[in-house]
Motif scaffolding. Structure first.
Motif, short mmCIF file in Angstrom:
data_model
loop_
_atom_site.label_atom_id
_atom_site.label_comp_id
_atom_site.label_asym_id
_atom_site.label_seq_id
_atom_site.Cartn_x
_atom_site.Cartn_y
_atom_site.Cartn_z
N ARG A 391 9.09 15.31 15.56
CA ARG A 391 8.72 16.51 16.16
C ARG A 391 8.21 17.42 14.91
O ARG A 391 9.01 17.69 14.08
N ALA A 392 6.91 17.89 14.89
CA ALA A 392 6.56 18.88 13.73
C ALA A 392 6.81 20.31 14.21
O ALA A 392 6.97 20.59 15.08
N SER A 393 6.69 21.09 13.26
CA SER A 393 7.05 22.38 13.17
C SER A 393 6.21 23.09 12.21
O SER A 393 5.91 22.73 11.11
N THR A 394 6.14 24.58 12.51
CA THR A 394 5.15 25.40 11.59
C THR A 394 6.07 26.83 11.43
O THR A 394 5.59 27.83 11.54
N PHE A 395 7.45 26.70 11.59
CA PHE A 395 8.23 27.66 11.24
C PHE A 395 8.15 28.31 9.90
O PHE A 395 7.83 27.51 8.91
N PRO A 396 8.37 29.61 9.62
CA PRO A 396 8.41 29.94 8.26
C PRO A 396 9.40 29.42 7.40
O PRO A 396 9.00 28.98 6.07
N GLU A 397 10.61 28.82 7.90
CA GLU A 397 11.40 28.06 7.11
C GLU A 397 11.08 26.76 6.62
O GLU A 397 11.82 26.15 5.84
N ASP A 398 10.00 26.36 7.50
CA ASP A 398 9.58 24.81 7.18
C ASP A 398 9.14 24.67 5.77
O ASP A 398 8.53 25.60 5.17
N ALA A 399 9.17 23.44 5.22
CA ALA A 399 8.92 23.23 3.82
C ALA A 399 8.63 21.64 3.53
O ALA A 399 8.17 21.67 2.16
N LEU A 400 8.81 20.86 4.40
CA LEU A 400 8.73 19.52 3.80
C LEU A 400 7.20 19.11 3.66
O LEU A 400 6.88 18.48 2.64
N SER A 401 6.23 19.73 4.53
CA SER A 401 4.68 19.45 4.04
C SER A 401 4.06 20.52 3.08
O SER A 401 2.92 20.69 3.55
N GLY A 402 4.87 21.55 2.77
CA GLY A 402 4.23 22.63 2.29
C GLY A 402 4.88 24.08 2.87
O GLY A 402 5.51 23.92 3.81
N ASN A 403 4.61 25.11 2.48
CA ASN A 403 5.05 26.47 2.83
C ASN A 403 4.62 26.35 4.25
O ASN A 403 3.56 26.55 4.75
N GLY A 404 5.74 26.55 5.13
CA GLY A 404 5.73 26.92 6.80
C GLY A 404 5.01 25.88 7.48
O GLY A 404 4.71 25.78 8.60
N ARG A 405 5.28 24.44 6.72
CA ARG A 405 4.92 23.26 7.54
C ARG A 405 5.87 22.06 7.57
O ARG A 405 6.30 21.98 6.44
N CYS A 406 6.02 21.48 8.37
CA CYS A 406 6.99 20.24 8.60
C CYS A 406 6.29 19.10 9.45
O CYS A 406 6.27 19.53 10.77
N GLY A 407 5.72 18.15 8.95
CA GLY A 407 5.22 16.98 9.93
C GLY A 407 3.64 17.32 10.20
O GLY A 407 3.07 18.31 9.84
N SER A 408 2.93 16.38 10.75
CA SER A 408 1.88 16.33 11.00
C SER A 408 1.39 16.74 12.57
O SER A 408 2.38 16.80 13.44
N THR A 409 0.30 16.78 12.70
CA THR A 409 -0.17 17.63 14.21
C THR A 409 0.09 16.41 15.39
O THR A 409 0.02 16.53 16.42
N THR A 410 0.17 14.99 14.79
CA THR A 410 0.27 14.07 15.82
C THR A 410 1.88 13.99 16.41
O THR A 410 2.08 13.04 17.10
N ALA A 411 2.53 14.64 15.66
CA ALA A 411 4.14 14.47 16.19
C ALA A 411 4.31 15.52 17.37
O ALA A 411 3.36 16.33 17.60
N ILE A 412 5.38 15.41 18.04
CA ILE A 412 5.88 16.24 19.06
C ILE A 412 5.75 17.63 18.54
O ILE A 412 6.42 17.86 17.56
N ALA A 413 5.24 18.42 19.41
CA ALA A 413 5.04 19.92 19.05
C ALA A 413 6.30 20.70 19.86
O ALA A 413 6.57 20.24 20.66
N GLY A 414 6.59 21.94 19.00
CA GLY A 414 7.29 22.59 19.91
C GLY A 414 9.00 22.67 19.47
O GLY A 414 9.69 21.62 19.68
#
Length: 498
Positions: A391-414
Protein backbone atom coordinates in the motif's frame (compact mmCIF):
# COMPACT_ATOMS: atom_id res chain seq x y z
CA UNK A 1 -51.09 -17.91 40.25
CA UNK A 2 -49.11 -16.98 43.37
CA UNK A 3 -46.41 -14.31 43.23
CA UNK A 4 -43.72 -16.81 44.32
CA UNK A 5 -44.75 -19.27 41.59
CA UNK A 6 -44.69 -16.47 39.04
CA UNK A 7 -41.17 -15.58 40.10
CA UNK A 8 -40.08 -19.23 39.80
CA UNK A 9 -41.56 -19.50 36.32
CA UNK A 10 -39.90 -16.25 35.27
CA UNK A 11 -36.56 -17.49 36.58
CA UNK A 12 -37.00 -20.79 34.76
CA UNK A 13 -37.77 -18.95 31.55
CA UNK A 14 -34.67 -16.82 31.92
CA UNK A 15 -32.51 -19.87 32.56
CA UNK A 16 -33.98 -21.63 29.54
CA UNK A 17 -33.32 -18.58 27.37
CA UNK A 18 -29.73 -18.41 28.62
CA UNK A 19 -29.23 -22.11 27.92
CA UNK A 20 -30.60 -21.74 24.40
CA UNK A 21 -28.37 -18.73 23.77
CA UNK A 22 -25.35 -20.63 25.08
CA UNK A 23 -26.16 -23.67 22.97
CA UNK A 24 -26.63 -21.49 19.90
CA UNK A 25 -23.18 -19.97 20.39
CA UNK A 26 -21.60 -23.37 20.97
CA UNK A 27 -23.10 -24.75 17.75
CA UNK A 28 -21.36 -22.23 15.49
CA UNK A 29 -19.51 -24.35 12.95
CA UNK A 30 -15.82 -23.77 12.33
CA UNK A 31 -13.94 -24.34 9.10
CA UNK A 32 -11.14 -26.16 10.94
CA UNK A 33 -10.95 -28.31 14.09
CA UNK A 34 -9.88 -25.15 15.96
CA UNK A 35 -12.64 -24.07 18.37
CA UNK A 36 -10.58 -21.61 20.43
CA UNK A 37 -8.10 -19.01 19.22
CA UNK A 38 -5.96 -17.20 21.82
CA UNK A 39 -3.97 -14.30 20.39
CA UNK A 40 -1.17 -13.16 22.71
CA UNK A 41 -0.33 -9.73 21.34
CA UNK A 42 3.05 -8.57 22.59
CA UNK A 43 5.12 -5.42 22.10
CA UNK A 44 7.85 -4.04 19.89
CA UNK A 45 10.05 -6.81 18.51
CA UNK A 46 11.51 -7.18 15.01
CA UNK A 47 12.11 -10.67 13.68
CA UNK A 48 15.90 -10.33 13.65
CA UNK A 49 15.87 -8.96 17.20
CA UNK A 50 14.61 -12.33 18.52
CA UNK A 51 15.30 -14.83 15.74
CA UNK A 52 18.15 -13.36 13.66
CA UNK A 53 20.57 -16.18 14.53
CA UNK A 54 17.98 -18.96 15.02
CA UNK A 55 18.59 -21.84 15.55
CA UNK A 56 22.19 -21.19 16.68
CA UNK A 57 22.84 -19.74 20.14
CA UNK A 58 26.23 -18.91 21.62
CA UNK A 59 25.56 -20.96 24.78
CA UNK A 60 27.82 -18.96 27.05
CA UNK A 61 28.59 -20.37 30.48
CA UNK A 62 25.94 -19.69 33.10
CA UNK A 63 23.14 -19.12 30.59
CA UNK A 64 20.30 -21.51 29.66
CA UNK A 65 21.70 -23.63 26.84
CA UNK A 66 19.88 -24.11 23.56
CA UNK A 67 20.65 -26.86 21.09
CA UNK A 68 18.49 -27.19 17.99
CA UNK A 69 16.89 -30.48 17.08
CA UNK A 70 18.32 -32.34 14.09
CA UNK A 71 16.66 -31.19 10.90
CA UNK A 72 15.64 -27.79 12.25
CA UNK A 73 14.97 -25.53 9.26
CA UNK A 74 16.94 -22.35 8.78
CA UNK A 75 15.32 -18.91 8.71
CA UNK A 76 15.86 -15.79 6.65
CA UNK A 77 18.08 -14.39 9.36
CA UNK A 78 21.41 -12.69 9.85
CA UNK A 79 23.98 -14.10 7.44
CA UNK A 80 27.72 -14.07 8.03
CA UNK A 81 28.03 -11.00 5.80
CA UNK A 82 25.28 -9.13 7.66
CA UNK A 83 26.92 -10.00 10.98
CA UNK A 84 30.43 -8.97 9.95
CA UNK A 85 30.10 -6.34 7.19
CA UNK A 86 26.67 -4.81 7.72
CA UNK A 87 25.65 -1.94 5.40
CA UNK A 88 24.52 0.12 8.41
CA UNK A 89 28.19 0.67 9.32
CA UNK A 90 27.61 -1.07 12.64
CA UNK A 91 27.46 -4.84 12.85
CA UNK A 92 24.61 -6.51 14.74
CA UNK A 93 25.64 -7.30 18.30
CA UNK A 94 24.38 -9.97 20.66
CA UNK A 95 22.67 -8.53 23.75
CA UNK A 96 23.50 -10.64 26.76
CA UNK A 97 20.95 -12.14 29.11
CA UNK A 98 22.39 -9.84 31.78
CA UNK A 99 20.83 -6.87 29.95
CA UNK A 100 17.11 -7.70 29.86
CA UNK A 101 15.98 -4.04 29.79
CA UNK A 102 17.28 -1.83 26.97
CA UNK A 103 16.59 1.65 25.65
CA UNK A 104 13.52 2.22 23.51
CA UNK A 105 14.29 2.70 19.81
CA UNK A 106 12.59 5.21 17.45
CA UNK A 107 9.70 3.34 15.87
CA UNK A 108 7.48 6.11 14.59
CA UNK A 109 5.94 6.15 11.12
CA UNK A 110 8.46 8.38 9.33
CA UNK A 111 11.74 7.37 11.03
CA UNK A 112 11.05 3.68 10.39
CA UNK A 113 10.75 4.42 6.67
CA UNK A 114 13.93 6.48 6.71
CA UNK A 115 15.78 3.57 8.31
CA UNK A 116 14.96 1.37 5.30
CA UNK A 117 16.34 4.06 2.98
CA UNK A 118 14.41 3.21 -0.17
CA UNK A 119 15.21 -0.49 0.17
CA UNK A 120 18.92 -0.21 1.01
CA UNK A 121 18.15 -1.00 4.69
CA UNK A 122 21.23 0.90 5.82
CA UNK A 123 20.08 3.85 7.97
CA UNK A 124 18.87 2.18 11.16
CA UNK A 125 21.48 3.78 13.42
CA UNK A 126 20.79 7.27 12.03
CA UNK A 127 16.99 7.15 12.12
CA UNK A 128 15.76 4.31 14.36
CA UNK A 129 18.45 4.32 17.04
CA UNK A 130 17.63 5.48 20.56
CA UNK A 131 18.64 9.08 21.20
CA UNK A 132 17.55 9.70 24.79
CA UNK A 133 20.28 10.60 27.31
CA UNK A 134 22.25 7.54 28.31
CA UNK A 135 21.24 5.59 25.21
CA UNK A 136 23.48 4.52 22.35
CA UNK A 137 21.80 4.64 18.91
CA UNK A 138 24.04 1.77 17.79
CA UNK A 139 22.11 -0.55 20.11
CA UNK A 140 19.33 -0.59 17.46
CA UNK A 141 21.44 -3.27 15.76
CA UNK A 142 21.22 -5.52 18.84
CA UNK A 143 19.66 -8.97 19.00
CA UNK A 144 18.99 -11.71 21.55
CA UNK A 145 19.52 -15.40 20.93
CA UNK A 146 18.19 -18.67 22.36
CA UNK A 147 20.08 -18.20 25.62
CA UNK A 148 17.73 -15.31 26.49
CA UNK A 149 14.59 -15.80 24.38
CA UNK A 150 14.86 -19.48 25.21
CA UNK A 151 11.15 -20.20 25.54
CA UNK A 152 10.27 -18.71 22.16
CA UNK A 153 13.05 -20.71 20.49
CA UNK A 154 11.76 -23.87 22.20
CA UNK A 155 8.21 -23.10 21.07
CA UNK A 156 9.53 -22.70 17.52
CA UNK A 157 11.14 -26.15 17.84
CA UNK A 158 7.91 -27.78 18.98
CA UNK A 159 5.43 -25.81 16.88
CA UNK A 160 5.46 -23.48 13.83
CA UNK A 161 6.59 -19.96 13.10
CA UNK A 162 6.87 -17.56 10.18
CA UNK A 163 9.95 -15.70 8.97
CA UNK A 164 7.97 -13.63 6.46
CA UNK A 165 5.30 -11.82 8.48
CA UNK A 166 5.03 -8.03 8.63
CA UNK A 167 3.49 -5.07 10.40
CA UNK A 168 0.45 -4.00 8.35
CA UNK A 169 1.79 -0.45 8.22
CA UNK A 170 4.80 1.49 9.45
CA UNK A 171 4.54 2.95 12.93
CA UNK A 172 4.12 2.11 16.62
CA UNK A 173 1.68 0.30 18.91
CA UNK A 174 -1.70 1.95 18.33
CA UNK A 175 -1.73 1.48 14.53
CA UNK A 176 -0.55 -2.12 15.02
CA UNK A 177 -3.36 -3.15 17.33
CA UNK A 178 -6.02 -1.27 15.36
CA UNK A 179 -4.92 -3.09 12.20
CA UNK A 180 -5.15 -6.40 14.06
CA UNK A 181 -8.76 -5.64 14.92
CA UNK A 182 -10.05 -3.73 11.90
CA UNK A 183 -7.39 -3.90 9.20
CA UNK A 184 -7.48 -0.12 9.13
CA UNK A 185 -6.73 2.90 11.33
CA UNK A 186 -9.07 5.30 9.54
CA UNK A 187 -12.04 7.36 10.73
CA UNK A 188 -10.25 9.00 13.63
CA UNK A 189 -12.28 11.95 14.88
CA UNK A 190 -10.81 15.32 15.79
CA UNK A 191 -8.93 16.56 12.75
CA UNK A 192 -5.37 16.11 11.57
CA UNK A 193 -2.56 16.22 14.11
CA UNK A 194 0.85 16.24 12.37
CA UNK A 195 2.69 12.99 12.99
CA UNK A 196 -0.34 11.46 14.73
CA UNK A 197 -3.42 11.60 12.48
CA UNK A 198 -3.31 12.25 8.75
CA UNK A 199 -6.47 12.51 6.64
CA UNK A 200 -8.32 10.66 9.39
CA UNK A 201 -5.80 7.80 9.54
CA UNK A 202 -3.96 7.10 12.80
CA UNK A 203 -0.22 6.73 12.20
CA UNK A 204 1.17 7.05 15.74
CA UNK A 205 0.33 6.61 19.43
CA UNK A 206 -2.29 8.53 21.40
CA UNK A 207 -4.56 7.46 24.21
CA UNK A 208 -8.20 6.57 23.46
CA UNK A 209 -10.88 9.13 24.22
CA UNK A 210 -13.28 6.46 25.52
CA UNK A 211 -11.10 5.33 28.42
CA UNK A 212 -11.30 6.77 31.91
CA UNK A 213 -7.67 5.84 32.55
CA UNK A 214 -6.33 7.72 29.51
CA UNK A 215 -4.17 10.78 29.95
CA UNK A 216 -2.59 13.59 27.98
CA UNK A 217 -3.98 15.50 25.02
CA UNK A 218 -5.07 14.56 21.49
CA UNK A 219 -7.22 11.68 22.76
CA UNK A 220 -8.56 9.72 19.79
CA UNK A 221 -11.97 8.31 18.90
CA UNK A 222 -12.89 6.11 15.94
CA UNK A 223 -16.38 6.26 14.47
CA UNK A 224 -18.21 4.27 11.81
CA UNK A 225 -15.65 1.47 11.66
CA UNK A 226 -16.46 -2.20 12.14
CA UNK A 227 -13.86 -4.59 13.48
CA UNK A 228 -13.53 -8.35 13.77
CA UNK A 229 -15.31 -8.32 17.14
CA UNK A 230 -18.41 -6.92 15.45
CA UNK A 231 -18.30 -9.76 12.94
CA UNK A 232 -18.02 -12.25 15.80
CA UNK A 233 -21.01 -10.64 17.52
CA UNK A 234 -23.00 -11.00 14.31
CA UNK A 235 -22.52 -14.78 14.51
CA UNK A 236 -22.92 -15.06 18.32
CA UNK A 237 -19.31 -16.18 18.70
CA UNK A 238 -17.88 -15.36 22.13
CA UNK A 239 -14.81 -13.14 22.24
CA UNK A 240 -12.96 -10.58 24.32
CA UNK A 241 -9.93 -8.35 24.79
CA UNK A 242 -8.24 -9.21 28.12
CA UNK A 243 -5.58 -6.78 29.37
CA UNK A 244 -3.42 -6.65 32.46
CA UNK A 245 -4.44 -3.87 34.83
CA UNK A 246 -7.78 -3.13 33.17
CA UNK A 247 -9.64 -3.55 36.48
CA UNK A 248 -9.67 -0.15 38.26
CA UNK A 249 -7.81 0.10 41.54
CA UNK A 250 -10.00 3.01 42.68
CA UNK A 251 -13.34 4.58 41.87
CA UNK A 252 -13.33 8.16 43.10
CA UNK A 253 -16.36 9.93 44.63
CA UNK A 254 -16.91 11.81 41.35
CA UNK A 255 -17.12 8.49 39.45
CA UNK A 256 -13.72 8.77 37.78
CA UNK A 257 -11.45 5.73 37.90
CA UNK A 258 -7.79 5.00 38.57
CA UNK A 259 -5.82 2.12 37.02
CA UNK A 260 -2.76 1.99 39.25
CA UNK A 261 -1.89 -1.68 39.66
CA UNK A 262 1.77 -2.34 38.90
CA UNK A 263 4.20 -5.20 38.35
CA UNK A 264 7.97 -5.19 38.89
CA UNK A 265 10.11 -5.82 35.82
CA UNK A 266 13.46 -7.65 35.65
CA UNK A 267 15.22 -4.46 36.74
CA UNK A 268 13.11 -4.32 39.91
CA UNK A 269 11.13 -1.28 38.82
CA UNK A 270 7.36 -1.19 39.35
CA UNK A 271 5.61 -0.53 36.02
CA UNK A 272 1.94 0.41 35.78
CA UNK A 273 0.12 -2.60 34.33
CA UNK A 274 -2.44 -0.88 32.12
CA UNK A 275 -1.49 1.04 28.99
CA UNK A 276 -4.59 2.66 27.40
CA UNK A 277 -3.10 3.06 23.93
CA UNK A 278 -2.55 -0.71 23.77
CA UNK A 279 -6.30 -1.35 24.15
CA UNK A 280 -7.94 -1.26 20.69
CA UNK A 281 -11.55 -1.44 21.81
CA UNK A 282 -11.30 1.76 23.83
CA UNK A 283 -11.03 3.71 20.55
CA UNK A 284 -14.27 2.46 18.98
CA UNK A 285 -17.51 4.20 19.85
CA UNK A 286 -19.48 0.92 19.76
CA UNK A 287 -17.30 -0.47 22.57
CA UNK A 288 -17.36 2.55 24.87
CA UNK A 289 -16.73 1.50 28.48
CA UNK A 290 -14.96 4.55 29.95
CA UNK A 291 -15.39 3.43 33.56
CA UNK A 292 -14.09 -0.08 32.90
CA UNK A 293 -17.31 -1.69 34.08
CA UNK A 294 -16.78 -5.41 34.72
CA UNK A 295 -18.79 -8.23 33.17
CA UNK A 296 -22.11 -8.72 34.92
CA UNK A 297 -21.13 -12.34 35.69
CA UNK A 298 -18.53 -14.94 34.77
CA UNK A 299 -21.13 -16.50 32.47
CA UNK A 300 -21.28 -13.24 30.47
CA UNK A 301 -17.55 -13.04 29.79
CA UNK A 302 -17.20 -13.06 26.02
CA UNK A 303 -20.79 -12.01 25.47
CA UNK A 304 -22.35 -8.58 25.00
CA UNK A 305 -23.01 -6.72 28.23
CA UNK A 306 -21.79 -3.62 30.06
CA UNK A 307 -18.14 -4.68 29.77
CA UNK A 308 -18.34 -4.21 25.98
CA UNK A 309 -15.90 -7.12 25.51
CA UNK A 310 -13.12 -5.33 27.47
CA UNK A 311 -11.80 -7.27 30.45
CA UNK A 312 -9.02 -7.65 32.94
CA UNK A 313 -6.71 -10.64 32.42
CA UNK A 314 -8.17 -12.13 35.60
CA UNK A 315 -11.52 -12.33 33.82
CA UNK A 316 -10.00 -14.56 31.15
CA UNK A 317 -8.85 -17.06 33.73
CA UNK A 318 -12.19 -16.85 35.56
CA UNK A 319 -13.93 -17.86 32.33
CA UNK A 320 -11.37 -20.59 31.59
CA UNK A 321 -11.64 -22.04 35.09
CA UNK A 322 -15.42 -22.06 34.74
CA UNK A 323 -15.16 -24.09 31.54
CA UNK A 324 -16.32 -21.13 29.46
CA UNK A 325 -13.24 -20.02 27.54
CA UNK A 326 -14.37 -17.61 24.80
CA UNK A 327 -14.00 -18.83 21.24
CA UNK A 328 -11.67 -15.93 20.45
CA UNK A 329 -9.52 -14.29 23.12
CA UNK A 330 -6.95 -11.52 22.75
CA UNK A 331 -4.52 -11.38 25.69
CA UNK A 332 -2.42 -8.35 26.57
CA UNK A 333 0.23 -8.79 29.25
CA UNK A 334 0.73 -6.31 32.06
CA UNK A 335 3.10 -3.67 30.68
CA UNK A 336 6.10 -4.97 32.63
CA UNK A 337 5.69 -8.31 30.85
CA UNK A 338 4.74 -7.24 27.31
CA UNK A 339 8.34 -7.12 25.98
CA UNK A 340 8.41 -3.37 25.21
CA UNK A 341 11.92 -1.92 25.46
CA UNK A 342 12.65 0.61 28.24
CA UNK A 343 10.18 -0.87 30.73
CA UNK A 344 10.02 -4.57 29.84
CA UNK A 345 12.22 -7.13 28.13
CA UNK A 346 12.59 -10.74 27.02
CA UNK A 347 12.91 -12.26 30.50
CA UNK A 348 9.79 -10.46 31.72
CA UNK A 349 7.95 -11.44 28.56
CA UNK A 350 9.08 -15.05 28.85
CA UNK A 351 7.56 -15.33 32.31
CA UNK A 352 4.16 -14.19 31.03
CA UNK A 353 4.22 -16.31 27.89
CA UNK A 354 5.32 -19.51 29.59
CA UNK A 355 2.93 -19.23 32.51
CA UNK A 356 0.06 -18.57 30.10
CA UNK A 357 0.93 -21.38 27.69
CA UNK A 358 1.66 -23.91 30.44
CA UNK A 359 -1.74 -23.24 31.97
CA UNK A 360 -3.65 -23.42 28.68
CA UNK A 361 -1.94 -26.67 27.70
CA UNK A 362 -3.37 -28.33 30.83
CA UNK A 363 -6.93 -27.45 29.85
CA UNK A 364 -9.30 -29.90 28.10
CA UNK A 365 -9.85 -27.17 25.49
CA UNK A 366 -6.18 -27.39 24.47
CA UNK A 367 -6.89 -30.23 22.03
CA UNK A 368 -8.85 -27.79 19.82
CA UNK A 369 -6.98 -24.54 20.55
CA UNK A 370 -4.54 -22.40 18.58
CA UNK A 371 -2.35 -19.90 20.44
CA UNK A 372 -0.99 -17.15 18.20
CA UNK A 373 1.99 -15.19 19.52
CA UNK A 374 2.30 -11.93 17.59
CA UNK A 375 3.61 -8.38 17.98
CA UNK A 376 2.25 -4.89 17.43
CA UNK A 377 5.40 -3.26 15.97
CA UNK A 378 9.17 -3.63 15.71
CA UNK A 379 10.27 -0.88 18.14
CA UNK A 380 12.61 0.18 15.32
CA UNK A 381 14.98 -2.75 16.02
CA UNK A 382 17.09 -3.67 13.00
CA UNK A 383 15.68 -6.22 10.61
CA UNK A 384 17.50 -6.88 7.35
CA UNK A 385 14.43 -7.67 5.21
CA UNK A 386 12.90 -4.81 3.25
CA UNK A 387 9.10 -5.00 3.72
CA UNK A 388 7.04 -5.48 0.57
CA UNK A 389 5.15 -2.25 -0.03
CA UNK A 390 1.61 -3.35 -0.83
CA UNK A 391 0.00 0.00 0.00
CA UNK A 392 1.63 3.22 -1.20
CA UNK A 393 1.18 6.58 0.47
CA UNK A 394 1.93 10.25 -0.06
CA UNK A 395 1.43 11.59 3.45
CA UNK A 396 3.75 14.45 4.45
CA UNK A 397 5.23 12.07 7.04
CA UNK A 398 6.21 9.50 4.37
CA UNK A 399 9.93 9.17 3.65
CA UNK A 400 10.76 5.72 2.25
CA UNK A 401 10.89 6.80 -1.41
CA UNK A 402 11.73 10.46 -0.82
CA UNK A 403 10.08 13.33 1.02
CA UNK A 404 6.34 12.73 1.21
CA UNK A 405 6.46 9.44 -0.70
CA UNK A 406 6.35 5.78 0.21
CA UNK A 407 6.03 3.09 -2.45
CA UNK A 408 5.11 3.13 -6.11
CA UNK A 409 1.88 3.97 -7.86
CA UNK A 410 1.37 0.28 -8.64
CA UNK A 411 0.69 -0.49 -4.96
CA UNK A 412 -2.71 -0.21 -3.30
CA UNK A 413 -3.53 3.45 -2.80
CA UNK A 414 -5.26 5.08 0.16
CA UNK A 415 -4.09 5.01 3.74
CA UNK A 416 -0.73 4.74 5.51
CA UNK A 417 2.18 3.02 3.80
CA UNK A 418 2.68 -0.68 4.40
CA UNK A 419 3.69 -3.32 4.93
CA UNK A 420 5.94 -2.19 7.75
CA UNK A 421 8.81 -4.05 9.48
CA UNK A 422 9.06 -7.83 9.75
CA UNK A 423 7.78 -9.24 13.05
CA UNK A 424 7.81 -12.64 14.80
CA UNK A 425 4.72 -14.81 14.39
CA UNK A 426 4.29 -18.21 16.07
CA UNK A 427 1.39 -20.65 16.22
CA UNK A 428 1.19 -23.13 19.11
CA UNK A 429 -1.44 -25.82 18.68
CA UNK A 430 -1.92 -29.60 18.54
CA UNK A 431 -2.56 -28.91 14.85
CA UNK A 432 0.53 -26.76 14.27
CA UNK A 433 3.25 -28.17 12.06
CA UNK A 434 6.22 -29.31 14.11
CA UNK A 435 9.58 -27.54 14.00
CA UNK A 436 8.39 -25.69 10.92
CA UNK A 437 9.22 -22.31 9.43
CA UNK A 438 6.80 -20.80 6.94
CA UNK A 439 7.93 -18.25 4.36
CA UNK A 440 4.40 -17.54 3.12
CA UNK A 441 3.77 -13.76 3.10
CA UNK A 442 1.53 -12.64 5.98
CA UNK A 443 0.84 -9.55 8.05
CA UNK A 444 -1.05 -8.65 11.22
CA UNK A 445 -4.40 -8.87 9.42
CA UNK A 446 -3.61 -12.47 8.46
CA UNK A 447 -4.54 -13.30 12.07
CA UNK A 448 -7.81 -11.44 11.52
CA UNK A 449 -8.35 -13.38 8.31
CA UNK A 450 -7.90 -16.73 10.07
CA UNK A 451 -10.57 -15.80 12.61
CA UNK A 452 -12.87 -14.60 9.83
CA UNK A 453 -12.38 -17.77 7.80
CA UNK A 454 -12.60 -20.18 10.73
CA UNK A 455 -15.96 -18.83 11.91
CA UNK A 456 -17.30 -17.98 8.43
CA UNK A 457 -17.52 -14.28 9.24
CA UNK A 458 -16.78 -12.81 5.82
CA UNK A 459 -14.45 -9.85 5.30
CA UNK A 460 -14.65 -6.46 6.96
CA UNK A 461 -14.61 -4.60 3.65
CA UNK A 462 -14.57 -0.79 3.55
CA UNK A 463 -10.87 -0.73 2.71
CA UNK A 464 -9.72 -3.12 5.44
CA UNK A 465 -6.39 -4.78 4.69
CA UNK A 466 -7.85 -8.18 5.64
CA UNK A 467 -8.93 -8.55 2.00
CA UNK A 468 -5.27 -8.58 0.91
CA UNK A 469 -3.87 -10.65 3.79
CA UNK A 470 -2.10 -13.91 3.13
CA UNK A 471 -3.49 -16.84 5.13
CA UNK A 472 -1.62 -18.39 8.06
CA UNK A 473 -2.86 -21.84 7.05
CA UNK A 474 0.71 -22.87 6.14
CA UNK A 475 1.48 -23.03 9.87
CA UNK A 476 -1.11 -25.78 10.42
CA UNK A 477 -1.57 -29.35 9.25
CA UNK A 478 -5.21 -30.28 9.65
CA UNK A 479 -4.75 -33.55 7.74
CA UNK A 480 -2.36 -35.03 10.29
CA UNK A 481 -3.29 -36.59 13.62
CA UNK A 482 -3.11 -33.76 16.19
CA UNK A 483 -0.57 -34.00 18.99
CA UNK A 484 -2.02 -32.46 22.17
CA UNK A 485 0.95 -33.41 24.37
CA UNK A 486 2.10 -30.28 26.19
CA UNK A 487 5.57 -28.77 26.17
CA UNK A 488 6.00 -27.51 29.72
CA UNK A 489 8.69 -24.87 30.12
CA UNK A 490 10.31 -23.15 33.07
CA UNK A 491 9.15 -19.50 33.09
CA UNK A 492 12.50 -18.29 34.44
CA UNK A 493 14.85 -20.15 32.10
CA UNK A 494 12.61 -21.07 29.18
CA UNK A 495 14.00 -24.60 29.29
CA UNK A 496 11.86 -27.73 28.98
CA UNK A 497 10.89 -29.15 32.35
CA UNK A 498 11.41 -32.78 33.14
Amino acid sequence: MSRSMSRRLSLAALCATAAITSASAAEVETATPIKHVVVIFQENISFDHYFGTYPKAENKAGEPAFTAKPGTPSVNGLSHVLLTANPNGVNPMRIDRSEPITCDMDHDYGPEQQAYDGGLVDKFVQYAGATKPGCDPKQVMGYYDGNTVTALWNYAQRFAMSDNSFNTQFGPSTPGVLNLFAGTTRNAVGGDVPGLVRDGWIISDADPQLDGCSGGKNLLLIKNTRHVGDLLDDKDVTWGWFQGGYKPTEVRPDGSIVCASATKNAAGKAIRDYSPHHNPLAYYEQNANPKHLPPTSVAMIGKSDQAKHQYDLSDFWAAVDAGAMPAVSFLKAPAAQDGHAAYSGPLDEQKFLVETVNRLEQRPEWKETAIVIAYDDSDGWYDHVMPPIVRASTFPEDALSGNGRCGSTTAIAGGPCGYGPRLPLLVLSPYAKRNFVSSALTDQTSITRFIEDNWHLGRLGAGSMDQYAGPIDDLFDFSATPDPSPIVLDPETGLIKG
